[in-house]
Design a protein around this motif. Structure first.
Motif, short mmCIF file in Angstrom:
data_model
loop_
_atom_site.label_atom_id
_atom_site.label_comp_id
_atom_site.label_asym_id
_atom_site.label_seq_id
_atom_site.Cartn_x
_atom_site.Cartn_y
_atom_site.Cartn_z
N VAL A 13 0.87 -1.09 0.02
CA VAL A 13 -0.10 0.02 -0.03
C VAL A 13 1.07 1.16 -0.16
O VAL A 13 0.75 2.47 -0.63
CB VAL A 13 -1.01 -0.13 1.35
CG1 VAL A 13 -1.66 1.44 1.32
CG2 VAL A 13 -1.95 -1.26 1.17
N VAL A 14 1.98 1.31 0.62
CA VAL A 14 2.85 2.48 0.87
C VAL A 14 3.54 2.67 -0.79
O VAL A 14 3.54 3.65 -1.02
CB VAL A 14 4.10 2.20 1.79
CG1 VAL A 14 5.27 3.28 1.61
CG2 VAL A 14 3.64 2.24 3.18
N ILE A 60 0.62 4.11 -2.84
CA ILE A 60 0.36 5.58 -2.20
C ILE A 60 1.63 6.60 -2.75
O ILE A 60 1.13 7.59 -3.11
CB ILE A 60 0.08 5.70 -0.69
CG1 ILE A 60 -1.24 4.96 -0.38
CG2 ILE A 60 0.34 7.21 -0.15
CD1 ILE A 60 -1.46 4.76 0.95
N ARG A 61 2.58 6.00 -2.54
CA ARG A 61 3.91 6.82 -3.09
C ARG A 61 4.09 7.10 -4.66
O ARG A 61 5.12 7.42 -5.02
CB ARG A 61 5.15 6.36 -2.43
CG ARG A 61 4.94 6.85 -0.89
CD ARG A 61 6.27 6.24 -0.15
NE ARG A 61 7.16 7.37 -0.39
CZ ARG A 61 8.47 7.24 -0.24
NH1 ARG A 61 9.01 5.99 0.12
NH2 ARG A 61 9.30 7.98 -0.94
N GLU A 62 3.12 6.18 -5.33
CA GLU A 62 2.98 6.20 -6.93
C GLU A 62 4.35 5.37 -7.24
O GLU A 62 4.56 5.89 -8.45
CB GLU A 62 2.78 7.46 -7.36
CG GLU A 62 1.58 8.17 -6.84
CD GLU A 62 1.44 9.41 -7.59
OE1 GLU A 62 2.21 10.02 -8.39
OE2 GLU A 62 0.18 9.90 -7.15
N ARG A 82 -9.28 3.00 3.66
CA ARG A 82 -9.85 4.60 3.64
C ARG A 82 -9.04 5.31 4.54
O ARG A 82 -8.57 4.70 5.72
CB ARG A 82 -11.32 4.45 4.04
CG ARG A 82 -12.28 3.63 3.05
CD ARG A 82 -13.71 3.68 3.74
NE ARG A 82 -14.43 2.53 2.80
CZ ARG A 82 -14.99 2.77 1.81
NH1 ARG A 82 -14.90 3.96 1.14
NH2 ARG A 82 -15.94 1.74 1.32
N SER A 83 -8.70 6.69 4.31
CA SER A 83 -8.21 7.50 5.07
C SER A 83 -9.14 8.76 4.96
O SER A 83 -9.96 8.64 4.16
CB SER A 83 -6.90 7.80 4.80
OG SER A 83 -6.64 8.47 3.57
N ARG A 111 -8.45 9.82 1.24
CA ARG A 111 -7.87 8.83 0.01
C ARG A 111 -8.56 7.60 0.38
O ARG A 111 -8.78 7.16 1.33
CB ARG A 111 -6.38 8.49 0.18
CG ARG A 111 -6.04 8.19 -0.99
CD ARG A 111 -4.68 8.29 -1.41
NE ARG A 111 -4.50 7.74 -2.87
CZ ARG A 111 -3.17 8.11 -3.50
NH1 ARG A 111 -2.33 8.46 -2.86
NH2 ARG A 111 -2.89 7.31 -4.71
N VAL A 148 -8.08 3.42 -1.07
CA VAL A 148 -6.94 2.63 -1.80
C VAL A 148 -7.51 0.96 -1.78
O VAL A 148 -7.74 0.79 -0.73
CB VAL A 148 -5.70 2.70 -1.22
CG1 VAL A 148 -4.57 1.89 -2.04
CG2 VAL A 148 -5.27 4.08 -1.08
#
Length: 169
Positions: free
Chosen positions: A23-24, A27-29, A44-45, A48, A50
């Motif tokens: 996931v990191v 998220i960091r693309e 969920r945040s 965002r 994911v």
């Protein structure tokens, strides 16, 4: 801990990693989700959402040094032989050395086969020529990047099968 399959930019399987690390990377693309979790779970945040990944692919190609041999493990050998006895074709439960180790046979891919209990006990410490037996398929070293994962015991999720296939693009 849930594991995620990591693919190189060329869709070559590299390794597995924890869901948190995957996931990191997303998220960091640094990676894209190729296949979502089979249950459709999401994280969920406040800002965002994911998808929980099952398979991710790096956006940039990572060069992996060539490893000369794939490690010989029980799971990988059984998978190579399709869980079938090399002598009779029934379900395999054990590993047998074609040339017994007591007679100088190596513990290597080319000398190990999957075997059922009956054939393993019947063969015992003898050579195939002494019994008049023949192998159904010659034992060989498996090839392909996916075998490194299988040999390391890192294959578990059925959703990964298309990405670990021998002819995967």
């Amino acid at each position: 801990m849930r594991q995620v399959l990591l693919l190189n930019a060329t869709y070559e399987p590299l390794t597995t990693l924890s869901m948190q690390r995957a996931v990191v990377l997303v998220i960091r693309e640094k990676a894209d989700v190729v296949h979502r979790d089979g249950r459709g779970a999401v994280l969920r945040s406040a800002s965002r959402v994911v998808d929980v990944p099952s398979v991710i692919r790096l956006k940039r190609y990572v060069r992996i040094p060539f490893r000369s041999r794939i490690p010989l493990t029980r799971a990988a050998l059984m998978r190579r032989d399709d869980y079938r006895c090399a002598y009779c074709g029934h379900r395999a439960e054990t590993i047998d050395h074609v040339i017994p180790r007591s007679r100088g046979g190596p513990h290597a891919w080319e000398n190990c086969v999957a075997s059922c209990m009956q054939c393993n006990h019947r063969k015992a410490d003898r050579l195939l020529e002494e019994l008049g037996w023949a192998l159904n398929v010659a034992p060989v070293v498996p090839r392909g990047a996916h075998w490194r994962l299988i040999g390391a015991g890192l294959v578990g999720d059925p959703l990964w099968a298309p990405y670990l296939a021998e002819n995967a693009a």
